[in-house]
Design a protein around this motif. Structure first.
Motif: not given
Length: 95
Positions: A22, A25, A49, A51-54, A57, A79
């Motif tokens: 993954q 951040k 993957t 992650l949304q906190n990365s 994109t 993602s």
């Protein structure tokens, strides 16, 4: 370079894969590239993957990961992205 037919075959194999790593951040770091490099050597086909906190994109990091590992881009869905590189010792996929 992989052909369209080979890419299609790799996509079909990737459907059943769970992501092995993954991007979080910290984004893409040298240690992440090294980990992906090891995964490619062991598995050849790797799903990643983002992650949304990365801070980045999946689309933004594709080139960075491919340049860092020498892998081939297979596909990106949302993602998740999938890359392939033929292993020197652990050849498990015939394309």
């Amino acid at each position: 370079m992989i052909t369209g037919k080979q890419r299609s075959y790799l996509k079909s194999l990737a459907n059943n894969l769970t992501p092995l790593i993954q991007v979080g951040k910290n984004g893409v770091s040298d240690s992440l590239i090294e980990q992906i490099d090891v995964l490619l050597e062991n598995h050849e086909l790797v799903k990643i993957t983002v992650l949304q906190n990365s801070p980045v994109t999946a689309k933004e990091i594709v080139d960075e990961i491919i340049d860092g590992t020498g892998a081939e881009f297979v596909q990106q869905i949302g993602s998740k992205l999938t890359i392939y590189r033929e292993s020197k010792e652990n050849k498990t996929i015939e394309i």
